[in-house]
Design a protein around this motif. Sequence first.
Motif, mmCIF file in Angstrom:
data_model
loop_
_atom_site.group_PDB
_atom_site.id
_atom_site.type_symbol
_atom_site.label_atom_id
_atom_site.label_comp_id
_atom_site.label_asym_id
_atom_site.label_seq_id
_atom_site.Cartn_x
_atom_site.Cartn_y
_atom_site.Cartn_z
ATOM 1 N N HIS A 227 0.838 -1.215 0.000
ATOM 2 C CA HIS A 227 0.000 0.000 0.000
ATOM 3 C C HIS A 227 0.867 1.257 0.000
ATOM 4 O O HIS A 227 0.617 2.191 -0.760
ATOM 5 C CB HIS A 227 -0.931 0.007 1.217
ATOM 6 N N LYS A 228 1.891 1.239 0.863
ATOM 7 C CA LYS A 228 2.781 2.413 0.932
ATOM 8 C C LYS A 228 3.473 2.626 -0.411
ATOM 9 O O LYS A 228 3.573 3.747 -0.912
ATOM 10 C CB LYS A 228 3.839 2.213 2.028
ATOM 11 N N THR A 229 3.971 1.515 -1.004
ATOM 12 C CA THR A 229 4.706 1.608 -2.277
ATOM 13 C C THR A 229 3.811 2.165 -3.370
ATOM 14 O O THR A 229 4.204 3.072 -4.107
ATOM 15 C CB THR A 229 5.227 0.209 -2.698
ATOM 16 N N ILE A 230 2.615 1.611 -3.469
ATOM 17 C CA ILE A 230 1.724 2.028 -4.570
ATOM 18 C C ILE A 230 1.307 3.495 -4.395
ATOM 19 O O ILE A 230 1.188 4.236 -5.373
ATOM 20 C CB ILE A 230 0.512 1.057 -4.688
ATOM 21 N N GLU A 231 1.133 3.920 -3.159
ATOM 22 C CA GLU A 231 0.756 5.318 -2.904
ATOM 23 C C GLU A 231 1.909 6.259 -3.296
ATOM 24 O O GLU A 231 1.698 7.298 -3.925
ATOM 25 C CB GLU A 231 0.397 5.497 -1.427
ATOM 26 N N ARG A 232 3.135 5.830 -2.926
ATOM 27 C CA ARG A 232 4.307 6.653 -3.244
ATOM 28 C C ARG A 232 4.518 6.740 -4.760
ATOM 29 O O ARG A 232 4.720 7.816 -5.309
ATOM 30 C CB ARG A 232 5.539 6.029 -2.574
ATOM 31 N N LYS A 233 4.404 5.584 -5.421
ATOM 32 C CA LYS A 233 4.598 5.541 -6.877
ATOM 33 C C LYS A 233 3.522 6.356 -7.582
ATOM 34 O O LYS A 233 3.788 7.019 -8.580
ATOM 35 C CB LYS A 233 4.526 4.085 -7.369
ATOM 36 N N MET A 234 2.301 6.283 -7.042
ATOM 37 C CA MET A 234 1.191 7.011 -7.658
ATOM 38 C C MET A 234 1.460 8.518 -7.646
ATOM 39 O O MET A 234 1.289 9.202 -8.657
ATOM 40 C CB MET A 234 -0.086 6.700 -6.885
ATOM 41 N N THR A 235 1.954 9.018 -6.510
ATOM 42 C CA THR A 235 2.264 10.453 -6.406
ATOM 43 C C THR A 235 3.368 10.816 -7.394
ATOM 44 O O THR A 235 3.291 11.851 -8.075
ATOM 45 C CB THR A 235 2.731 10.783 -4.964
ATOM 46 N N GLU A 236 4.378 9.932 -7.487
ATOM 47 C CA GLU A 236 5.491 10.184 -8.398
ATOM 48 C C GLU A 236 4.986 10.247 -9.846
ATOM 49 O O GLU A 236 5.308 11.174 -10.605
ATOM 50 C CB GLU A 236 6.509 9.041 -8.242
ATOM 51 N N ILE A 237 4.170 9.265 -10.210
ATOM 52 C CA ILE A 237 3.645 9.193 -11.588
ATOM 53 C C ILE A 237 2.751 10.397 -11.876
ATOM 54 O O ILE A 237 2.833 11.008 -12.946
ATOM 55 C CB ILE A 237 2.889 7.854 -11.801
ATOM 56 N N LYS A 238 1.934 10.730 -10.885
ATOM 57 C CA LYS A 238 1.020 11.873 -11.045
ATOM 58 C C LYS A 238 1.815 13.144 -11.359
ATOM 59 O O LYS A 238 1.489 13.886 -12.301
ATOM 60 C CB LYS A 238 0.247 12.040 -9.736
ATOM 61 N N ASN A 239 2.873 13.374 -10.595
ATOM 62 C CA ASN A 239 3.693 14.580 -10.804
ATOM 63 C C ASN A 239 4.361 14.556 -12.170
ATOM 64 O O ASN A 239 4.404 15.577 -12.862
ATOM 65 C CB ASN A 239 4.771 14.699 -9.712
ATOM 66 N N LEU A 240 4.858 13.363 -12.562
ATOM 67 C CA LEU A 240 5.511 13.249 -13.874
ATOM 68 C C LEU A 240 4.523 13.500 -15.006
ATOM 69 O O LEU A 240 4.848 14.140 -16.009
ATOM 70 C CB LEU A 240 6.130 11.853 -14.031
ATOM 71 N N MET A 241 3.306 13.000 -14.827
ATOM 72 C CA MET A 241 2.274 13.197 -15.860
ATOM 73 C C MET A 241 1.927 14.673 -15.995
ATOM 74 O O MET A 241 1.815 15.200 -17.111
ATOM 75 C CB MET A 241 1.006 12.402 -15.492
ATOM 76 N N ILE A 242 1.771 15.325 -14.857
ATOM 77 C CA ILE A 242 1.410 16.755 -14.884
ATOM 78 C C ILE A 242 2.545 17.565 -15.531
ATOM 79 O O ILE A 242 2.303 18.478 -16.319
ATOM 80 C CB ILE A 242 1.068 17.254 -13.458
ATOM 81 N N GLU A 243 3.774 17.140 -15.216
ATOM 82 C CA GLU A 243 4.921 17.843 -15.790
ATOM 83 C C GLU A 243 4.966 17.644 -17.310
ATOM 84 O O GLU A 243 5.135 18.604 -18.070
ATOM 85 C CB GLU A 243 6.195 17.299 -15.151
ATOM 86 N N GLN A 244 4.761 16.387 -17.742
ATOM 87 C CA GLN A 244 4.796 16.108 -19.197
ATOM 88 C C GLN A 244 3.640 16.827 -19.896
ATOM 89 O O GLN A 244 3.795 17.354 -20.992
ATOM 90 C CB GLN A 244 4.721 14.598 -19.428
ATOM 91 N N ASP A 245 2.498 16.822 -19.239
ATOM 92 C CA ASP A 245 1.307 17.463 -19.817
ATOM 93 C C ASP A 245 1.508 18.969 -19.982
ATOM 94 O O ASP A 245 1.045 19.564 -20.962
ATOM 95 C CB ASP A 245 0.109 17.177 -18.899
ATOM 96 N N SER A 246 2.247 19.570 -19.040
ATOM 97 C CA SER A 246 2.433 21.040 -19.093
ATOM 98 C C SER A 246 3.191 21.466 -20.357
ATOM 99 O O SER A 246 3.085 22.613 -20.785
ATOM 100 C CB SER A 246 3.170 21.516 -17.836
ATOM 101 N N LYS A 247 3.909 20.499 -20.941
ATOM 102 C CA LYS A 247 4.674 20.844 -22.158
ATOM 103 C C LYS A 247 3.839 20.624 -23.425
ATOM 104 O O LYS A 247 4.302 20.911 -24.521
ATOM 105 C CB LYS A 247 5.943 19.986 -22.225
ATOM 106 N N ASP A 248 2.654 20.068 -23.275
ATOM 107 C CA ASP A 248 1.818 19.761 -24.436
ATOM 108 C C ASP A 248 0.904 20.949 -24.745
ATOM 109 O O ASP A 248 0.022 21.297 -23.951
ATOM 110 C CB ASP A 248 1.000 18.496 -24.137
ATOM 111 N N SER A 249 1.121 21.556 -25.925
ATOM 112 C CA SER A 249 0.342 22.762 -26.261
ATOM 113 C C SER A 249 -1.097 22.422 -26.636
ATOM 114 O O SER A 249 -1.957 23.292 -26.671
ATOM 115 C CB SER A 249 1.024 23.511 -27.407
#
Lengths: 513, 470
Positions: B367-389
């Motif tokens: 549970h701890k691992t999946i929660e941590r990974k989820m936050t990491e992935i979420k941030n990476l997605m938002i970062e990648q999305d911010s570059k998409d015009s």
Amino acid sequence: MIMQAFIKHEILNLLKSKRVYWTIILFMLLFASVFTVRTIDFKKQLNQYIQDVEQTEESLRKAANYSYLNPRAIKQPLIFSIYNNGYTYPRVINIQYIQYILNTSSLNQEKNNIYTENNMLDISFLVSFFLSLFILLIAYDSVNGEKEIGTLRILMTWPIKRQSFILKKILGIFFFVFIAFSLPYLLSLFVIIVLFGNLLTSTFFLSFFFYWFVIALFIFFFSLLGIYLSVLSAKPSRSLVYSLLVWIFLSIICPVTWEYIISPKLFNNTFTNLKNTAAVKLEDAKKVYYQKLPDEANINKVSHFLWNNYDLNVFVWGEQSTYDTHYRFHHYLYDKYYPAVREAEQARDNYIRKHIYIENVKSLYQFFNPLVVLDNISMKIAGNSRADYLLFLQDGRKVRDDFVNLGVIEGWYFDYDYFAKYKKEYTPMNFEDYQNENPGRTWFEYWTEYAKPLQDNAELYEMKLPNIQKYQQRELTFTEIFNRIYLFLFLMVILIVAIWLLTWKQFLKYDIR
Amino acid sequence: MNKDLLLKDIRIMLKDLKFQIFFVILTVLFILSSVSSAINYQNKFDLYQEQVNSFQGRVKDGYYTKMIEMLSNNSIFLINKPGSEMLFNTYDNYPDMLTNKVDFFNPYHIQLGGSKNEVFKLNWFFILGVLTGFIMLIMSFEAMSKEKRAGTLRLLSIYGFKRQVFFWHKYISYMILFLIVTIPACILSMLLFFVLTGMWSNIAIFNYILIYLISTLFASFFILLGIFISMSKNYRSNIVMVIFIWLLFVIIIPQSANIFGKIISPLKTSIEYGSDYSTQWNNEFTEWQDKYEEKVGGNGSLEDGLRAAAVYAADEKANSESLKEINDNLKQIKTINMIANISPFGQLEKIGEIIFDQGFYLLNHQHKTIERKMTEIKNLMIEQDSKDSNSLHLFYSWANSDKYATIDQGIYPFSNQVFEQPELLLITEIETDSILAKTLKILLKLLPIIILNLIFIVANILKINKLDIR
């Protein structure tokens, strides 16, 4: 007369033994606790069943049109499950004929989604696991114990045949244990009659008496086995070790070796193949639904509106093309999709049938093990075996098929009245005209401006609830129960005869000094 | 301590038919457990591989790793890789796979292949823990009474042996007997399992040595119990009590734990949980609808981000309700485990979970691992999305279905690009506690059995001092 006196004497003697006394007290305590817990659990299941039925009927009453009628096949929990929990499976089948395959659900049941409990504690388990051990503990020194204290030699100086002596021992122990089991068993029947009298059917009583008879055979077998082990060795301490060994072998080593080595080695490949076939057939059915659906029958390619209203269920309306496409969609479902679904269901049934076959093979393979045979017979008597689950699934599908066929016969399945419509005087602009008038506007804007007022112009027609065939719980007859178990009963009788002959033979040459 | 007496004791025990039969049974069972565990391992590994292949297929396909698609599906997969622990225990009451969405922590638990509804399983936990305990009880329940009957106790006390010495001799001989019975069989079983599965690692061997050493404490408890019973007057009647105690620990307590655990920590029905979820969602969304009307409801506008905010807020509320279901489930498991821990076997099983990173212990870390990974992935997605015009940068679960509102303009509520780091979506390695933390946890769990051993040593000494040896 002498025999009767002997048996009475033997039973009284057993009662005086501290070991036997404690054994019986422990068994009765365990019986009472397990029965209480199981009865509470059954009561809970019954309340959940009543809720399931009420909610389903309410949902049927509230259905706005035929497309989202959701009848269910709901199995009433079996009272006999108090004695034998059997194979547990979801007791609700959802019948939505648009779905790709019938699914089962738990509705009002409490279910831990993380942890799979492994609850085996029922009367059957108590009998097969504990009672077998207790009988062996009572019987292990029945003959060599008498030899040790010298009474056997004295008895043999009297004009008593060895056969009579051993018969007395066997019957004495058998009747003693049988009475010890029957007392709480009959008392439990009385409690069930008081608590659930209105639910009792002839099947319950049939199961009850069949079960009693089978357990009598089981007790007889273990009484014989205990005495045989007592005759086999000169000292009680040795026959005790033999008894425990035999018990460990029958109750632990045999079942686990079968379950974890023999069965996986013999049947895993077949299981994998059947499972894969079922999965492929299911995928094929899904493809018929999602991929092979022709454009003219694809309801996703026409504009249609769905309201998800919790009081009215869901209904569909739209333009004329929406109705036409839905009409063709249902013809497609009936002609192409249902045959694919039935094939997928057949493949799944074959997988379950293999399990049933293996359960029977397990009993035949361990024919010498009355614990396994009893386990198999108990489920068959109770009506909660895997075979009963298959019958339940088939019954659920029959209700679904009748439901769809009824729709075809009555006409509403292929009828335009299938949809909720808007009032005749109201004519919303279709999307194409809207886009021509307002270039660049999106579908969502069209929805907000034009289609939303549909809600106020809805013409919900009065739906006459079709006479849906309800799921009828199966009631087993005497012949059905007998046909299910006669082979295993025959096995038990053969075992008893074999062990009887062995004991007889062994005792005739037994050194009584 | 008299060396000759000890050796004589051991020699007599080795000649005993009981010992010889049990030795053969245990050796055969240990060998069978290796075969059965290897078969089980292969089956589990096939299921694991199937899931990994399926995940790789999804990545290759590219459709499910589009970020806008990821918002509406369970995109993060955590799969247990079967390992050397299978020889000790299968832990198949717990899920093999967890999946989670990318927005909120709300894992879905999946059991691959189902679990066998059997009371006993052919593995080390059953043989070394459960069955050996029983065998040691049966071996030792006559320890003193036999000597008393033969008159040797009386004879030896005439020679000046202290009574306590009898007890220590008996105890040590039975402990040595336990080691003789189990060590060769365990080594054979371990080697066979490693050969059959092709697994060989120093960590696995260390884990097995550790669990073996710990199991000696449990065997010791049953030996002490057996010796204690053997000093009672009616020892033969006590065999019933001995077996009942064993059954109590092996069956009655663990099975009752399931029943009482459910009564103490009940769950709501799936309909009730579902209804709570919908109510929370609807209440929150209705509030937004009342406030912003068509901007949020129906198919409101996307550009101002109000609809996305409303859906996100409603999801958040509903998710917190959904977490209550998970917490209720976990609470029920904790209660079941707590009751099961009354039995020493329950404790041994829990220690096994810590040593082999399995069961409920692992679940918490998953549970701890999946929660941590989820936050990491979420941030990476938002970062990648911010570059998409072509994206409106709206991170919410309905983005995929709302895309039709803007798709004809080539704009998406959230980026339609493929997620750049799909390898993060599959988790097969779970980080658990450090060795120090694990050692502390194991010691804590060992405390009850150590105390039980000490209590029975004192009780045996007191009892032998008062024993009528005539």
